[in-house]
Design a protein around this motif. Structure first.
Motif, PDB file in Angstrom:
ATOM      1  N   GLY A 165      89.007  32.247  -4.954  1.00  0.00           N
ATOM      2  CA  GLY A 165      88.762  33.004  -3.738  1.00  0.00           C
ATOM      3  C   GLY A 165      88.317  34.421  -4.033  1.00  0.00           C
ATOM      4  O   GLY A 165      88.661  35.004  -5.065  1.00  0.00           O
ATOM      5  N   ALA A 166      87.536  34.984  -3.141  1.00  0.00           N
ATOM      6  CA  ALA A 166      87.138  36.393  -3.222  1.00  0.00           C
ATOM      7  C   ALA A 166      86.715  36.823  -1.832  1.00  0.00           C
ATOM      8  O   ALA A 166      86.351  35.988  -0.998  1.00  0.00           O
ATOM      9  N   ARG A 167      86.758  38.104  -1.568  1.00  0.00           N
ATOM     10  CA  ARG A 167      86.394  38.635  -0.261  1.00  0.00           C
ATOM     11  C   ARG A 167      85.396  39.767  -0.448  1.00  0.00           C
ATOM     12  O   ARG A 167      85.577  40.641  -1.295  1.00  0.00           O
ATOM     13  N   TYR A 168      84.360  39.773   0.392  1.00  0.00           N
ATOM     14  CA  TYR A 168      83.283  40.742   0.275  1.00  0.00           C
ATOM     15  C   TYR A 168      83.405  41.786   1.374  1.00  0.00           C
ATOM     16  O   TYR A 168      83.531  41.461   2.557  1.00  0.00           O
ATOM     17  N   SER A 169      83.388  43.050   0.996  1.00  0.00           N
ATOM     18  CA  SER A 169      83.436  44.150   1.962  1.00  0.00           C
ATOM     19  C   SER A 169      82.588  45.295   1.430  1.00  0.00           C
ATOM     20  O   SER A 169      83.070  46.134   0.682  1.00  0.00           O
ATOM     21  N   PRO A 170      81.309  45.314   1.774  1.00  0.00           N
ATOM     22  CA  PRO A 170      80.400  46.323   1.194  1.00  0.00           C
ATOM     23  C   PRO A 170      80.640  47.726   1.741  1.00  0.00           C
ATOM     24  O   PRO A 170      80.796  47.919   2.948  1.00  0.00           O
ATOM     25  N   HIS A 171      80.675  48.675   0.808  1.00  0.00           N
ATOM     26  CA  HIS A 171      80.867  50.083   1.160  1.00  0.00           C
ATOM     27  C   HIS A 171      79.908  50.943   0.341  1.00  0.00           C
ATOM     28  O   HIS A 171      79.441  50.543  -0.730  1.00  0.00           O
ATOM     29  N   GLN A 172      79.674  52.118   0.835  1.00  0.00           N
ATOM     30  CA  GLN A 172      78.835  53.077   0.125  1.00  0.00           C
ATOM     31  C   GLN A 172      79.407  53.331  -1.265  1.00  0.00           C
ATOM     32  O   GLN A 172      80.603  53.567  -1.429  1.00  0.00           O
ATOM     33  N   ASP A 173      78.538  53.256  -2.255  1.00  0.00           N
ATOM     34  CA  ASP A 173      78.907  53.478  -3.660  1.00  0.00           C
ATOM     35  C   ASP A 173      79.999  52.514  -4.132  1.00  0.00           C
ATOM     36  O   ASP A 173      80.727  52.817  -5.084  1.00  0.00           O
ATOM     37  N   ALA A 174      80.109  51.370  -3.451  1.00  0.00           N
ATOM     38  CA  ALA A 174      81.110  50.357  -3.812  1.00  0.00           C
ATOM     39  C   ALA A 174      82.526  50.927  -3.786  1.00  0.00           C
ATOM     40  O   ALA A 174      83.409  50.454  -4.488  1.00  0.00           O
TER      41      ALA A 174
ATOM     42  N   ALA B   7      90.538  24.387 -20.356  1.00  0.00           N
ATOM     43  CA  ALA B   7      91.621  24.246 -19.373  1.00  0.00           C
ATOM     44  C   ALA B   7      92.965  24.219 -20.084  1.00  0.00           C
ATOM     45  O   ALA B   7      93.064  23.861 -21.263  1.00  0.00           O
ATOM     46  N   PHE B   8      93.993  24.582 -19.365  1.00  0.00           N
ATOM     47  CA  PHE B   8      95.343  24.540 -19.915  1.00  0.00           C
ATOM     48  C   PHE B   8      95.859  23.109 -19.854  1.00  0.00           C
ATOM     49  O   PHE B   8      95.534  22.368 -18.933  1.00  0.00           O
ATOM     50  N   PRO B   9      96.644  22.695 -20.858  1.00  0.00           N
ATOM     51  CA  PRO B   9      97.169  21.322 -20.845  1.00  0.00           C
ATOM     52  C   PRO B   9      97.864  20.999 -19.521  1.00  0.00           C
ATOM     53  O   PRO B   9      98.631  21.793 -18.996  1.00  0.00           O
ATOM     54  N   GLY B  10      97.543  19.813 -19.000  1.00  0.00           N
ATOM     55  CA  GLY B  10      98.111  19.392 -17.733  1.00  0.00           C
ATOM     56  C   GLY B  10      97.227  19.697 -16.537  1.00  0.00           C
ATOM     57  O   GLY B  10      97.568  19.360 -15.395  1.00  0.00           O
ATOM     58  N   TYR B  11      96.095  20.321 -16.786  1.00  0.00           N
ATOM     59  CA  TYR B  11      95.163  20.643 -15.702  1.00  0.00           C
ATOM     60  C   TYR B  11      94.627  19.363 -15.067  1.00  0.00           C
ATOM     61  O   TYR B  11      94.192  18.449 -15.751  1.00  0.00           O
ATOM     62  N   VAL B  12      94.652  19.305 -13.744  1.00  0.00           N
ATOM     63  CA  VAL B  12      94.055  18.213 -12.983  1.00  0.00           C
ATOM     64  C   VAL B  12      92.974  18.820 -12.098  1.00  0.00           C
ATOM     65  O   VAL B  12      93.258  19.652 -11.230  1.00  0.00           O
ATOM     66  N   ALA B  13      91.751  18.427 -12.352  1.00  0.00           N
ATOM     67  CA  ALA B  13      90.620  19.044 -11.657  1.00  0.00           C
ATOM     68  C   ALA B  13      90.631  18.724 -10.172  1.00  0.00           C
ATOM     69  O   ALA B  13      90.974  17.612  -9.759  1.00  0.00           O
ATOM     70  N   LYS B  14      90.229  19.710  -9.385  1.00  0.00           N
ATOM     71  CA  LYS B  14      89.947  19.527  -7.964  1.00  0.00           C
ATOM     72  C   LYS B  14      88.479  19.898  -7.763  1.00  0.00           C
ATOM     73  O   LYS B  14      88.143  21.054  -7.501  1.00  0.00           O
ATOM     74  N   PRO B  15      87.589  18.924  -7.918  1.00  0.00           N
ATOM     75  CA  PRO B  15      86.158  19.237  -8.019  1.00  0.00           C
ATOM     76  C   PRO B  15      85.609  20.072  -6.875  1.00  0.00           C
ATOM     77  O   PRO B  15      84.838  20.998  -7.095  1.00  0.00           O
ATOM     78  N   ARG B  16      85.997  19.787  -5.618  1.00  0.00           N
ATOM     79  CA  ARG B  16      85.412  20.525  -4.515  1.00  0.00           C
ATOM     80  C   ARG B  16      85.928  21.951  -4.437  1.00  0.00           C
ATOM     81  O   ARG B  16      85.333  22.802  -3.762  1.00  0.00           O
ATOM     82  N   GLN B  17      87.012  22.250  -5.148  1.00  0.00           N
ATOM     83  CA  GLN B  17      87.541  23.610  -5.163  1.00  0.00           C
ATOM     84  C   GLN B  17      87.163  24.350  -6.444  1.00  0.00           C
ATOM     85  O   GLN B  17      86.822  25.527  -6.410  1.00  0.00           O
TER      86      GLN B  17
ATOM     87  N   MET C 282      73.162  28.539   2.601  1.00  0.00           N
ATOM     88  CA  MET C 282      73.589  29.808   2.005  1.00  0.00           C
ATOM     89  C   MET C 282      75.102  29.923   2.101  1.00  0.00           C
ATOM     90  O   MET C 282      75.704  29.528   3.104  1.00  0.00           O
ATOM     91  N   ILE C 283      75.709  30.429   1.041  1.00  0.00           N
ATOM     92  CA  ILE C 283      77.136  30.746   1.033  1.00  0.00           C
ATOM     93  C   ILE C 283      77.301  32.158   0.485  1.00  0.00           C
ATOM     94  O   ILE C 283      76.718  32.508  -0.542  1.00  0.00           O
ATOM     95  N   LEU C 284      78.079  32.948   1.195  1.00  0.00           N
ATOM     96  CA  LEU C 284      78.521  34.246   0.687  1.00  0.00           C
ATOM     97  C   LEU C 284      80.041  34.170   0.696  1.00  0.00           C
ATOM     98  O   LEU C 284      80.674  34.341   1.733  1.00  0.00           O
ATOM     99  N   ASP C 285      80.608  33.864  -0.444  1.00  0.00           N
ATOM    100  CA  ASP C 285      82.053  33.622  -0.499  1.00  0.00           C
ATOM    101  C   ASP C 285      82.413  33.278  -1.941  1.00  0.00           C
ATOM    102  O   ASP C 285      81.554  32.979  -2.758  1.00  0.00           O
ATOM    103  N   ASN C 286      83.696  33.334  -2.223  1.00  0.00           N
ATOM    104  CA  ASN C 286      84.272  32.896  -3.487  1.00  0.00           C
ATOM    105  C   ASN C 286      83.968  33.846  -4.643  1.00  0.00           C
ATOM    106  O   ASN C 286      83.074  34.682  -4.593  1.00  0.00           O
TER     107      ASN C 286
END
Length: 1350
Positions: free
Chosen positions: A749-758, A643-653, A725-729
């Protein structure tokens, strides 16, 4: 002919050709290296050896044509080594696919993390390693890996067949059972009527004489057995040890147990008959030991039983006067033939069936000998409920005789769904939890059981918890049963406690286990039938099974047969179960992973594809220290490496994502798998925007977010803390820096959008989730965020929230996509009630019978089946079962995300919904301020909406359900649903996104011109420190609105047209300070290419009507400086696909840049704007007609639509008053001034009567109205309207208060009131008063049912 003969001869000889077992191969040299921890063994240069006995060596390295085979002998073999390395052209063979290893083999890896030996640069320490060119073939005995319970296992229950015999009237005499002492089985039974005949007495003597010595005799008298009992029988039984039979009298109960031939073993009891109104019993019991060393109890009972029955309910008094008095003495006088003199018990309840102890009222007397008294003066509201009582009275005695044989051995029978192939005594199994806590999993040792069926096993001990073995309310909740032991064991030798590592901050046990690692370029690896215990290390790269950077390991990579690991029992591991790292095409099948630290089935860097996890079971998966996603809250805060100096953890995130199946690439197959308990989640699909670690550069940025999902079929998840089940992040793929201080691989964060051949420019490919079962997950059954994610035939039960389908927050990232769930079942609170334990910290009432049960998250947590978030979504042909709200717990089949700041889409469509055991009041809940909902002040909380396409939810096909206080969406004909905090409306709805800059920290108040007194305040979806702000209201199309700010208006406003079809429009007036100058343009923004194209310019006009002549290239704005409003028409000019937010050409926008005079105050123009711009409310889209009763699914529940109006009209100087009541479309007009009362039966919704009371009666004889209302039965809906100049004071108003009216409301000339005569006040009781017009339009749930109090 000769060729045909040769073929025939070959075919004839094929069946007798047998595979040669590996240990029988010719040329193998016997090898017995002995025991020396310093002995370093190298097997190479073509040497082929057969290990025939146990040994201890420092290490074994096999390379250069060397081959080690383990002999399959009758003697157990233990091979101890610090490591085994299979190098280039080296081979290790233990059994073969056609000749599995049958003996007992243990490979024991020893060593400490602080040993002075230098570890291998690639494999490390304490390992079995397969290097480039190496071959590992391990094939243990074939055994069933795991299965399901097929019969529920209850705590303390042996689940074996016990014997119970019971008789009553009509079976007089002495009953005898002969029992085998070796098995506890009843061999013979007979009855001898010694009351009727001496012949029966002599037959009894002959019968006991014929019984073999050593047999157990159990005897009882039923009814009467002494009348003709003669000496031959008495002497025969005296020889067996009886001392009481000679004194047996009329109707004396008698019981007797003895062992034939051992009179000293006799147990006997006799009781005196007490007459027809008193019980008496003789009982004997003794424990015997079987030939297998188990125990059983024989119990005999002979008795006269006095039973009891409840009387009818009595209600002699009511609550008027001093209170409700139901004294026993008074009831005896009133009902002398219906009450017994000395009741055994008493019950009291209200007239609508609420038990007295659940009303919260204080009672003066509640005693079976006195009766029941409730005094009004003791109650907080000064009035008791009206109660009724009943009493338990004894009946005449009846005879009952019983003989029971109970198996008492400390063992249990597990009935399984499959034949227990290969399981035998001495094996160990684990039975999964079927409650919220994964810690209710239990281990058992198998015992011999010659009497068991093929699908039964006997285990040592009894369960401590309930383990379901059946379908519950339509959901398969059978507990998984996994095999832990195998005949081949690979284990790590462990120290007794943790030592010298950072892991000791979090674990008190040694975590330096063994591990098996496979290097790229191996020749062949096939591992099956193996137990792995104490494997894995709390350090990167050292896991029980680890395929590391192997590329394609199936036919695509030249491996034939393809690589696999299967039939493995991996338990009590210290780092994962099976890790697939940079490898593709691996088959992972029939694996049990139990008691693991960190993600159990783990894909690591992102490029792992085409791997198949088939019929794998993972349970008791706990947090580990390796990556942020493995860590729990404590670890997240204390481990800051990277972690970078000064990092304060947010465990649930940042952390807290421990999962049983961790999928870093969606293109993997999960089939028939079970995630039966983790500290966080069962199945988690996560995304690496770019591949990480040694896989860096293997695919282009963002590829996995567009990769179609592999097969996800027939999987199940339960007993997980966060979600099934989680599909996210995603995970953070960059190192920590000053801008983002979080460690590498933290959750992002991340977003899933499946397409042919990615490829996002190619057609979408929906991710299909078929027959997923999720139950008893504390938070979510499933949280799925993405583009096209489609569920079919799924089951959700007993989850805090069944299912949430999320898009992208502001926009679906894949515009035009949708999420849907079809043909699925949601169950709120099933018959699987769990049990109270310290592990189930939340325990309280629930279910359809309010029985105590384990609960998710909190006793008052608002359980929801389908949680609607942003959208668009489609819910079709789904059944919702057992969602029942309580007073204090807002359970609902459909609900909304709590504390939501994001958008809500009007294209959230719901159709073909079935409700089963769901009160109509519990179908939907939009939320209200209070626990869990907070203040409902976030933008998304205020703008919720969904489309009831066929009326299967609301009974109004095509209607939209909106929040009751959102007047941007309401119109005059909307119908309130008070129980849902909703309104049923019609209209064409869309959204606008209002983006503001300079400043971005302001609030927006939006007003619909038709309802200027009902503004909607929005605080924005983004934090106030953001460089821009975004407001996301849903709007009614073809209407006018104004916008106002709590600070000076922003210098830049962009209005996005969302879900606008071509030609759709709204008029907008935006408040600015006087002296503001504007530049207004229109453009189209393509979110996929990130390109923006200017399409037109808005010109100022002095003619406001000219705004309607807007074209795409040229529009007009009207600046009304005296009010401070900038008016323009926002119109869509392009076509839009069905589920798209924006047009086919991109998102159409209007951009306003303003030069704001310095020092300007808040831009709030409401006082100037209204009533100048107030518009008459108009219904653009007529309300749909309510479904006829015969079109509503067969249920007794339905809505009654009521509409009540009291108003006056004026034509010049002529004033006229009107009032009416309308019930399901039938109007009842009020003819006279005063009030009109209409009564509706609360169970059927039928109108009972209507009567008017003139003002003169209200003033002069108010008792007439009081008596009329008093004549109504309990649970009657009472509708009251006023007409003319109402008498607003007087005794008559007390009638309103008795019906639920608020006494603090001051009456006015115009009054409409929906009241209720009953013992409680429903949510829909409502009064509206006004000087000129009062109106109520709402639906009432029929039948009226009181919500039980939490």
């Amino acid at each position: 002919m000769k060729m045909k003969s040769c073929v025939a001869l070959l075919l004839a000889t094929l069946p007798i050709i047998q595979a040669v077992c590996t240990s029988k191969e010719p040329g193998l040299q016997p090898w017995t290296p002995g025991h020396s921890e310093a002995h370093r063994v190298t097997i190479g240069y073509g040497r082929k050896v057969l290990l025939t006995s146990s040994c201890t060596v420092h290490s074994i390295e096999i390379l250069n044509g060397g081959k080690l085979v383990i002999a399959d002998t009758n003697r157990p073999i233990v091979l101890r080594a610090k490591h085994i390395l299979i190098g280039n052209k080296g081979e290790l063979h233990i059994g073969s696919p056609d000749c599995p290893y049958k003996g007992s083999l243990t490979i024991s890896l020893f060593g400490r993390s602080d040993d002075t030996d230098i570890g291998h640069s690639y494999f490390g320490r304490k390992y079995v390693g397969v290097g480039t060119g190496g071959t590992l073939e391990i094939h243990g005995a074939k055994k069933l890996s795991w299965t399901f319970l097929n019969k529920t296992l209850h705590p303390g229950e042996a689940n074996e067949n016990s014997y119970h015999f019971e008789k009553g009237w009509g079976n007089r005499g002495i009953i005898v059972h002969v029992i085998d002492p070796n098995t506890g089985h009843v061999l013979h039974n007979d009855r001898f009527d010694t009351y009727r005949s001496k012949d029966e007495s002599r037959r009894l003597a002959q019968h006991v004489a014929a019984v073999e010595d050593g047999m157990i005799l159990a005897m009882v008298v039923n009814d009467e057995g002494s009348n003709n009992l003669e000496d031959t029988a008495k002497k025969a039984l005296s020889r067996l040890g009886s001392r009481e039979l000679t004194r047996l009298g009329f109707r004396h109960p008698w019981s007797f147990i003895t062992v034939k031939g051992d009179s000293s073993s006799a147990l006997e009891d006799r009781a005196i008959y007490q007459g027809t109104k008193a019980s008496s019993e003789a009982k004997s019991s003794r424990i015997f030991q079987t030939g297998y060393g188990e125990h059983f109890a024989v119990t005999t009972s002979s008795q006269w039983v006095q039973e009891a029955e409840w009387t009818d309910w009595f209600d002699r008094d009511d609550e008027r006067g001093s209170g409700d008095w139901e004294k026993l003495s008074d009831l005896h006088k009133a009902f002398p033939e219906r009450l017994c003199p000395n009741p055994l018990d008493m019950e009291a309840e209200t007239h609508d069936g609420i038990p007295a102890n659940m009303t919260g009222e204080i009672f003066s007397k509640n005693d079976k000998n006195y009766g029941f008294v409730c005094l009004n003066k003791d109650q907080p509201d000064g009035l008791c409920h009206n109660y009724r009582v009943r009493f338990l009275c004894g009946k005449l005695v009846r005879p009952q005789a019983s003989i029971t044989v109970d198996m008492l051995s400390n063992s249990s029978i597990l009935e399984l769904a499959d034949v227990a192939r290969g399981w035998k005594a001495g094996d160990r199994v684990v039975v999964a939890s079927t409650d919220y806590s994964m810690l209710q999993a239990e281990e058992f040792d198998l015992l011999p059981c010659p009497a068991c069926a093929l699908n039964q096993v006997k285990v040592q001990g009894k369960p401590s918890f309930v383990h379901m073995g059946e379908e519950v309310d339509g959901v398969d909740m059978r507990a998984e049963v996994g095999l832990l032991t195998r005949n081949i064991l690979i284990r790590g030798e462990m120290e007794p406690a943790c030592y010298g590592t950072e892991a000791c901050k979090f674990f008190d046990f040694d975590t330096f286990g063994g591990h098996l690692k496979v290097e790229r370029g191996f020749r062949a690896v096939h591992v099956e039938g193996v137990e792995m215990k104490h494997m894995g290390q709390q350090s990167m790269g050292h896991y029980p099974v680890h395929f590391h950077m192997n590329g394609d390991v199936d036919e695509k990579g030249g491996y034939n047969p393809p690589t696999y690991v299967r039939d493995l029992s991996i338990h009590h591991t210290f780092s994962r179960c099976v890790t697939v790292h940079g490898s593709n095409g691996l088959l992972v099948k029939d694996i049990v992973g139990y008691e693991a630290l960190g993600h159990c089935f783990f894909t690591e860097d992102g490029p792992e594809e085409r791997n198949t996890f088939d019929h794998c079971l993972g349970l008791l998966v706990r947090a580990g220290t390796l990556t942020p996603s493995d860590r729990d809250s404590k670890m997240c805060r204390h481990i800051t490496n990277g972690a970078f100096p000064g990092y304060v953890a947010k465990p649930r995130q940042d952390c807290s994502a421990t999962s049983t199946f961790w999928m870093a690439n969606p293109n993997n197959n999960l089939i028939n798998c079970a995630a039966a308990g983790s500290e966080e989640t069962g199945f988690w699909f996560i995304f690496h925007h770019v591949p990480t670690g040694p896989s860096e550069g293997m695919y282009s940025p963002g590829r996995t977010e567009h990769t179609p999902m592999g097969q996800f079929i027939n999987n199940r998840a339960h007993s997980n803390y966060r979600a099934g089940m989680i599909l996210d992040n995603g995970v953070k793929t960059t190192e920590a820096n000053a801008k983002d201080k979080r460690p590498f691989l933290s959750l992002v964060g991340a977003r899933y959008s499946p397409h042919q051949d990615a490829d996002p420019f190619k057609p979408r490919v929906p991710a299909l989730i078929h027959h997923f079962v999720a139950y008893k997950n504390e938070d979510h059954g499933a949280w799925l965020r993405g583009g096209d994610v489609w569920l079919d035939d799924c089951q959700f039960a007993d989850n805090g929230i069944g299912l949430t389908l999320a898009s992208g927050g502001t926009f679906p990232d894949d515009d035009g996509s949708r999420q849907q769930v079809k043909n699925s079942l949601f169950v709120g609170e099933s018959a699987n009630r769990g049990m109270p334990t310290p592990m189930n910290s939340v325990w309280g009432p629930g279910g359809d019978d309010l029985s105590e049960r384990s609960l998710p998250r909190g006793v008052n947590f608002p359980i929801r089946g389908m949680q609607i978030y942003d959208g668009p979504i489609n819910v079709q042909n789904c059944t919702f079962r057992k969602y029942i709200a309580l007073d204090g717990r807002h359970t609902s089949a459909f609900g909304f995300r709590l504390n939501n700041s994001w958008q809500s889409c009007p294209n959230n469509n719901v159709t073909d919904i079935t409700f089963d055991d769901v009160p109509i009041t519990s179908r939907v809940f939009f939320g209200e301020p209070g626990p869990w909902f907070n203040q409902m002040e976030m933008d998304g909380d205020k703008t919720t909406i969904f489309h009831d396409v066929d009326g299967s939810v609301s009974e109004y096909p095509g209607a939209f359900l909106v929040k009751e206080d959102n007047w941007l969406l309401r119109h005059p004909d909307c119908i309130d649903v008070p129980d849902w905090r909703a309104a049923i409306c019609s209209g064409h709805y869309a959204q606008i996104y209002v983006q503001t800059r300079n400043p971005a920290n302001l609030d927006l108040t939006m007003v619909k011109n038709e309802y200027p007194d009902r503004p909607l305040k929005l605080v924005g979806a983004l934090g106030k420190r953001n460089h821009y702000q975004q407001f996301q209201p849903v709007v009614t199309l073809a209407k006018g609105y104004t916008m106002h700010w709590d600070q000076a208006a922003p210098a830049e406003v962009t209005i996005w047209l969302i879900n606008f079809n071509r030609g759709a429009w709204i008029n907008v007036g935006i408040c600015y300070p006087k002296g503001t100058a504007f530049v207004v343009i229109s453009d189209i923004h393509n979110r996929l290419t990130k390109e923006t194209r200017k399409t037109g310019v808005f010109m100022r006009t002095m003619d406001r009507d000219k705004m309607g002549h807007t074209h795409q290239s040229r529009g007009y704005y009207y600046w009304e400086e005296d009010t401070g409003l900038l008016f323009l028409k926002a119109r869509a000019h392009n076509e839009k696909d069905d589920y798209a937010f924006c047009s086919v050409k991109g998102c159409e926008r209007v951009k306003i840049k303003a030069i704001i005079p310095k020092g300007s105050g808040p831009s709030d123009c409401m006082a100037e704007a209204y009533p100048r711009h107030t518009e008459m409310p108009i219904v653009n889209v007529p309300m749909p007609k309510k479904l006829a009763r015969f079109n509503v699914p067969q249920t007794s529940e339905h809505f009654v639509e009521i509409r009540m109006e009291s108003y006056n009209t004026r034509f010049f100087h002529i004033k006229e008053d009107f009032a009416f009541t309308e019930v399901n479309g039938k109007k009842i007009y009020q003819s006279d001034d005063g009030v009109q009362v209409t009564a509706i039966e609360g169970h059927s919704g039928k109108v009972l009567d209507t009567k008017g009371f003139r003002n003169s009666l209200l003033m002069g004889i108010p008792a007439q109205m009081e008596n009329y209302i008093s004549s109504f039965k309990e649970e009657t809906i009472v509708l009251i309207t006023s007409k003319g100049r109402l008498v607003t004071r007087g005794v008559w108003t007390k009638s309103l208060e008795r019906l639920g009216a608020d006494p603090t409301v001051k009456l006015k000339d115009k009054m409409v009131f929906v009241g209720f005569k009953g013992s409680f006040k429903p949510d829909w009781v409502k009064m509206v008063v006004d000087d000129s017009m009062a109106k109520i339009h709402q639906v009432l749930p029929i039948p009226i049912v009181r919500k039980m109090r939490l």
